[in-house]
Write an enzyme that holds these catalytic residues in place. Structure first.
Site, PDB file in Angstrom:
ATOM      1  CB  SER A 132      -0.925  -0.051   1.217  1.00 21.97           C
ATOM      2  OG  SER A 132      -2.044   0.771   1.040  1.00 21.97           O
ATOM      3  CG  HIS A 146      -5.667  -2.432  -0.003  1.00 21.80           C
ATOM      4  ND1 HIS A 146      -4.695  -2.300  -0.980  1.00 21.80           N
ATOM      5  CD2 HIS A 146      -5.203  -1.746   1.079  1.00 21.80           C
ATOM      6  CE1 HIS A 146      -3.692  -1.564  -0.504  1.00 21.80           C
ATOM      7  NE2 HIS A 146      -3.985  -1.218   0.738  1.00 21.80           N
ATOM      8  CG  ASP A 147      -7.136  -4.687   5.235  1.00 26.26           C
ATOM      9  OD1 ASP A 147      -6.247  -3.854   4.981  1.00 26.26           O
ATOM     10  OD2 ASP A 147      -7.890  -4.584   6.220  1.00 26.26           O
ATOM     11  CG  ASP A 170      -6.121  -3.701  -3.716  1.00 23.20           C
ATOM     12  OD1 ASP A 170      -6.940  -2.811  -3.444  1.00 23.20           O
ATOM     13  OD2 ASP A 170      -4.899  -3.609  -3.485  1.00 23.20           O
ATOM     14  NE  ARG A 197      -8.753   2.105  10.585  1.00 24.55           N
ATOM     15  CZ  ARG A 197      -7.589   1.700  10.112  1.00 24.55           C
ATOM     16  NH1 ARG A 197      -6.934   2.431   9.237  1.00 24.55           N
ATOM     17  NH2 ARG A 197      -7.066   0.562  10.490  1.00 24.55           N
TER      18      ARG A 197
END
Lengths: 374, 374
Positions: free
Chosen positions: B143, B351-352, B318, B213
């Site tokens: 990232s 993505h994570d 992602d 967040r």
């Protein structure tokens, strides 16, 4: 001209609350036939309204489907009588959180009961009955409008002749619930929110509502369309070597990239025309939408034996209501042997494509509205 | 144990400001070889930190790559000396907006200069020099960490032997800028923001930071993973027939769906460990990142003649840094005849995934770190 009618019979909502009366604001286009058999219902999207093909009274903008609805258009107002009603819970004349509660004489605000997509459709149906209209040639809508179309088809199969569902889904996904919740949190965190009673303070939670709109607006576009439209284009006077000074003077934030300034503009326009409590009420109605859940967990039950002619339209780059969700719907309609056609429109403009100038979509609409039956 | 060093030579930033000194907090794993030739630099992500493989001092959680970094792991600390530094502008010990400005004796706050990814890497390089380390076996990051890796490779080609870029991009897209701007707006709209001087008021813009967040967290996951994890699961005690009462008592919002409650939890945890001004500073650094722009608009110029061995890794689901962006990078590296391998990891976790237990990713990492050279 603004049209409006009042439902005087109580409307019982899914949450159990009975609204003793409901005001319904609407617009019509074309002429109702003597037999009242040329009616088209158009259902608007989340923050849409009844001004389908006429200028918006607040923004002065052209109607959101004036390309589609009009004399000689895909939905031809020389043949059809088009009705679009502002949904229950909204803020353009139909009863919603910003309306007066007649029983208390006060603005509803957060006392407005939670509503469902089904409640919206029940109100529309009641209004139609009051107009003396018994059948509908077609119910058509995109996004949340498509959810209403599905609900119409499931609730009133003998009233609806055909149904067109555009860029929509038979349920709201977890990702979409999450985005809506971000918007709601932004609103209720605004210092002008005042527990939803902002109208008592002669203020509105502008900034929160603008942020909610910004995040929603991102989901309406595709990555490709954002890149084409803005890419990494930097605003004049926002060069990096000036950034330090700008940061110190507090004007730095949100003023570098054109995409930021575009989103700010979208946010600032939105707060002029939409009520924050209505936004919360309607996003929650969407989030609760799960048509199968109303029919013992099976969409098949919702449409078994239906005689409605369906057309399901998705947009290839729509990631808010992706094609896969439309396909699920089509599969169910096939399972019940319904008359259904399905088109995925090729467009890189994202969810919003159904509101834009996309010739392929217009063509599909024209075909659906003008079938050769012989 | 917390490690830290102080760069006493001024660091000139891209914006033109010179920071007279910079504190750099870091963690190391393994033992530095006598020849100082076994160094691995790991670059952390946006809101990450130096606690790669040790417990986080605030949350007590395990290191974010403890699965990858350790004795016998893919990045084997029995062979390598791993260094991870908290980035410039962050809030875990390295100089950032929450630090004291030594020249004024006050907290930097919004007076902290705007920084770039290149500034972060310059600081890391200076710290490395201060440690007496001249070459690096590999620079690795996911990232925003991957952006730093690219910047390392472009700036210091003779220092870096190999470079692994995971779930990243050579530039920040318009869509990602847009999401970051929504987060920043949520923060500065918080009544506790106080023009960024919240620390003077002994408060933090908690709610705004939590919303920032929440929206970011959605982008870290895929639609599929959200559906698998939560779907439309409703929290107990949140049934629709109770909704009306709950709405009135003000506890209604955000308490219906499990995905909402999960996001709230993510938001509430985050505010305990991250500074709002640091969040703004770092997201802006990411938004400004466009490596090509630093090399006359061409990535080819950034890597021409490079002797670095590259591995580019993307994740199939992602949508924050989609595979297409990694491919663009690979094409450029091919154009300059660089030694480059490319892997798209099949995972539906978004993505994570690069932080999660994905065996295929670990395998790729192990292969890259243990090449058979003969």
């Amino acid at each position: 001209m603004s049209l409006s009618l009042k439902l005087e019979h109580g409307i019982e909502l899914d949450c159990g609350v009975v609204l003793p009366s409901v005001q319904v604001a609407y617009q019509t286009y074309g002429t109702l036939a003597d037999k009242k058999d040329n009616v088209i219902i158009i259902c608007h999207a989340m923050t849409g309204d009844q001004y389908v093909a006429s200028h918006h009274p607040v923004t002065g903008k052209e109607g959101w489907w004036s390309r589609i609805v009009g004399p000689g258009c895909a939905i031809d107002t020389e043949r059809f009588f088009v009705i679009c009603m502002n949904v229950l819970g909204s803020c353009m004349g139909t009863t919603g959180p910003a309306s007066l509660n007649e029983q208390t004489g006060k603005i509803w605000g957060t006392d407005f009961p939670p509503i469902s997509i089904r409640d919206m459709v029940r109100v529309q149906y009641a209004a139609l009955q009051q107009m003396g209209i018994e059948t509908v040639k077609a119910v058509i809508g995109g996004s949340m409008g498509g959810m209403q179309v599905l609900q119409w088809a499931a609730l009133y199969p003998s009233v609806v002749e055909s149904a067109m569902v555009v860029a929509s889904s038979p349920y709201q996904s977890a990702q979409n619930i999450a985005f809506n919740e971000v918007g709601r949190q932004a609103i209720i965190n605004d210092p002008n929110w005042h527990q939803g009673a902002y109208f008592h303070y002669n203020t509105i939670p502008e900034q929160g509502l603008a942020v909610a709109r910004m995040v929603a607006h991102i989901t309406y576009l595709s990555e490709v369309s954002l890149n084409k439209k803005f890419g990494r284009k930097i605003r004049p006077q926002s060069l990096l070597n000036q950034a330090s000074r700008q940061f110190r003077s507090g004007t730095f934030l949100g003023n570098i990239f054109e995409v930021e300034s575009y989103l700010h503009y979208q946010g600032s326009m939105f707060i002029k025309r939409f009520d924050a409590n209505a936004y919360i009420t309607i996003t929650q109605a969407i989030d609760r939408f799960d048509l199968a859940a109303e029919y013992e967990g099976s969409l098949v039950n919702a449409f078994k034996g239906t005689g409605i002619r369906f057309c399901i339209v998705s947009i290839s780059s729509d990631w808010l209501y992706p094609t896969a969700q439309s396909r699920q719907l089509v599969q169910v309609l096939n399972q019940v042997a319904a008359n259904v056609s399905f088109v995925e429109i090729s467009s890189d403009r994202g969810h919003d494509a159904f509101l834009l100038d996309v010739p392929e979509f217009e063509m599909v609409m024209r075909g659906f509205m003008n079938p050769r039956l012989a």
